[in-house]
Design a protein around this motif. Sequence first.
Motif, PDB file in Angstrom:
ATOM      1  N   LYS A  38       0.849  -1.190   0.000  1.00  0.00           N
ATOM      2  CA  LYS A  38       0.000   0.000   0.000  1.00  0.00           C
ATOM      3  C   LYS A  38       0.885   1.241   0.000  1.00  0.00           C
ATOM      4  O   LYS A  38       1.927   1.267   0.647  1.00  0.00           O
ATOM      5  N   PRO A  41      -0.157   8.431  -1.206  1.00  0.00           N
ATOM      6  CA  PRO A  41       0.323   9.378  -2.215  1.00  0.00           C
ATOM      7  C   PRO A  41       0.966  10.634  -1.645  1.00  0.00           C
ATOM      8  O   PRO A  41       1.907  11.174  -2.229  1.00  0.00           O
ATOM      9  N   LEU A  80       2.942   1.467 -10.426  1.00  0.00           N
ATOM     10  CA  LEU A  80       2.053   2.106  -9.463  1.00  0.00           C
ATOM     11  C   LEU A  80       0.615   1.949  -9.945  1.00  0.00           C
ATOM     12  O   LEU A  80       0.316   2.191 -11.110  1.00  0.00           O
ATOM     13  N   GLU A  81      -0.262   1.550  -9.052  1.00  0.00           N
ATOM     14  CA  GLU A  81      -1.636   1.225  -9.429  1.00  0.00           C
ATOM     15  C   GLU A  81      -2.637   1.837  -8.455  1.00  0.00           C
ATOM     16  O   GLU A  81      -2.279   2.284  -7.358  1.00  0.00           O
ATOM     17  N   TYR A  82      -3.897   1.818  -8.866  1.00  0.00           N
ATOM     18  CA  TYR A  82      -4.992   2.288  -7.999  1.00  0.00           C
ATOM     19  C   TYR A  82      -6.226   1.435  -8.246  1.00  0.00           C
ATOM     20  O   TYR A  82      -6.522   1.046  -9.374  1.00  0.00           O
ATOM     21  N   ASP A 108     -10.130   3.518  -1.056  1.00  0.00           N
ATOM     22  CA  ASP A 108      -9.092   3.783  -2.044  1.00  0.00           C
ATOM     23  C   ASP A 108      -7.841   2.985  -1.702  1.00  0.00           C
ATOM     24  O   ASP A 108      -7.387   2.982  -0.552  1.00  0.00           O
ATOM     25  N   HIS A 110      -4.207   2.826  -3.168  1.00  0.00           N
ATOM     26  CA  HIS A 110      -3.051   3.137  -3.993  1.00  0.00           C
ATOM     27  C   HIS A 110      -1.975   2.131  -3.617  1.00  0.00           C
ATOM     28  O   HIS A 110      -1.694   1.930  -2.433  1.00  0.00           O
ATOM     29  N   HIS A 111      -1.361   1.502  -4.605  1.00  0.00           N
ATOM     30  CA  HIS A 111      -0.419   0.448  -4.276  1.00  0.00           C
ATOM     31  C   HIS A 111       0.652   0.291  -5.349  1.00  0.00           C
ATOM     32  O   HIS A 111       0.539   0.866  -6.439  1.00  0.00           O
ATOM     33  N   VAL A 184      -4.836   7.579  -9.954  1.00  0.00           N
ATOM     34  CA  VAL A 184      -3.399   7.432  -9.705  1.00  0.00           C
ATOM     35  C   VAL A 184      -2.762   8.820  -9.745  1.00  0.00           C
ATOM     36  O   VAL A 184      -2.810   9.495 -10.763  1.00  0.00           O
ATOM     37  N   LYS A 189       3.134   5.866 -14.383  1.00  0.00           N
ATOM     38  CA  LYS A 189       2.545   4.806 -13.569  1.00  0.00           C
ATOM     39  C   LYS A 189       3.476   3.617 -13.386  1.00  0.00           C
ATOM     40  O   LYS A 189       3.199   2.716 -12.633  1.00  0.00           O
TER      41      LYS A 189
END
Length: 201
Positions: A38, A41, A80-82, A108, A110-111, A184, A189
């Motif tokens: 995780k 941001p 990087l992903e969401y 949410d 973000h990871h 993101v 990304k």
Amino acid sequence: VENGKKYAIDVRNHDKNIKLLEQCKNFKQPYLIQYVAKIEPNCFNQNKFAEDFKRGFKRTIKQNKKPWKTTPNYQAIYSLEYKESDAREIEGDYSIKTNLLSKKLLIDYHHIHLYLCFDCHTPYKPMDMNNLVIETLNNIAGVSKAHYIKIPSTDLYYRNLNNDYEDATFYLQYISKIEQKHGVPFEKKSGSFKSIQPKYS
């Protein structure tokens, strides 16, 4: 991908990732392991991630008193992903029960997807790496809840590229996809870094 979902991929980015994977085949015992963590941001610094990981990994090895004279050779690719997700996936704990209510309580997520290929010849072993990588990731600012990903339909968490190279290239396609989920907060990304015998004092 699994369940029939389809993505278009960035061929140039995928070719770059495959070339990096091909370099790993020159290792004596190349083992590819996927990790997910995780990210926050507001705290996570993408530009420093590669450097933070390399320094942190060497420090973690020293703190865990591994009797290795050098850091194991490794290569890394990340994305990087969401998505919106639940505690079961975010914690990486699939013993957590899910129900209709929990599936509605999505948050949410973000990871980062991190693929690490280690040269696991003597004295390095694949099972040595997981705790070291997870501790290293969790000590990076803005990163938490790191865990490894099992290979679908198995209890294995690593791919031996000497035997499973084609399978590994297939799964790397995911982080080369063009479509990105909304939310993101980064212009780029994905990225990659090379880490053959990092030289740090």
